[in-house]
Design an enzyme around this catalytic site. Sequence first.
Site: not given
Length: 387
Positions: A330, A221, A290
Amino acid sequence: MSAARISQKGARRVAAGHPWIFRSDVERRPSDEPGVVAVEDHRGKPLGSALWSPASEISLRMLDHDARVIIDAAWWDARIESAIRRRAPVAARANAYRLVHGEGDGLPSLVCDRYDRWLVVQLLSAGLERHRDAILAALVRHCAPNGVLARNDAAVRTREGLPRETTLLMGDVPREIEVEEDGVRFVAAPWEGQKTGAFLDQRENRALVGRVARGRALDCFSYHGSFALHLARGAERVTSLDISAPALERGRANAALNGLANIEFVEADAFEYLRAAERRRDRFETIVVDPPAFAKSRAALSGALRGYKEVNLRAMRLLAPGGMLFTASCSFHLSRSLFHEMLEAAAADSGRRIALRELRGQPLDHPELLTVPETGYLKGALLEAID
Ligand code: SAH
């Protein structure tokens, strides 16, 4: 100025080190406009000063526990100065980093990121907005920037009754800013990029990935390719993958900026690409996963967990023996323990023996306070395929 009186429950939360007081814990609402108000407990004992947001569910955000302290320009200046001073070790290695991480720096609802000679701020509460001039003056005094941009387009502003807008507060801010971290150069996009123009929170993890990179590498990503750029220093060949063509375009420009010719850019859905690579029996020595926050809310958590598990287990299967996977999340709603459990489940289904090499949290410029869980959201792990 009328003081806000809060419930015993609210006062206990404050005493335990959390700055937020919810609407349901405000027993007497101040009559004032948004700004700074005094706070007292249910018996009238002064607790200090807080930012007051009449429209928000988070009605009060504690600034100072000393009721005698006056929140004036000097107060803002001192808090901002100490946040900036804490960043000195980062400033020695990079010229793009977070100067103020809201609650994590005792400056609730304020974010300020530095991109070389320019600053990008976010004022995320109605109470804070009233102190914009003092905040700006302190930032200008300590950083002497060429320009300050307010990326006040974040959705949380709506809950504060504030408009969503991007405005220039001082000087000039270019559309693109070239910055450097650990010897790698990349271009940030302060006006239109995600967050304030780049993902500054992954700096230490990019450096880690740069140290372990080798062989064939995959960045799943990739956004503007910031992991891919670090991978390209140690790996022979890097595939930088993203679903967004404009993001890849910037990735290509960043590769050129660093004179890196060993990165190929692929526009694809990471889930589909990983499945196809598995069918082709591709192997990678180094992989980075990510993804964007799959869990934007608590309700979205179970679906998000399936997504995280799937990309991770497929990435594990693609690792060459001895290969390394750096994986991150995240999503605030995905706790550290759930992240860990998800990786265990992915490893179990991957059919590979996966060793945990390192658990990673947030860097120095994004302080995560133990008493304020909302200051933490980024988790990472470095994994190795044993055979
Ligand atoms: N690793 C980056 C940040 C990644 S942000 C950095 O450190 O700078 C998440 C990225 O995932 C965005 O660029 C978005 O376009 C991309 N993305 C979202 N869904 C995707 C999907 N299904 N497949 C591939 N890329 C996707």
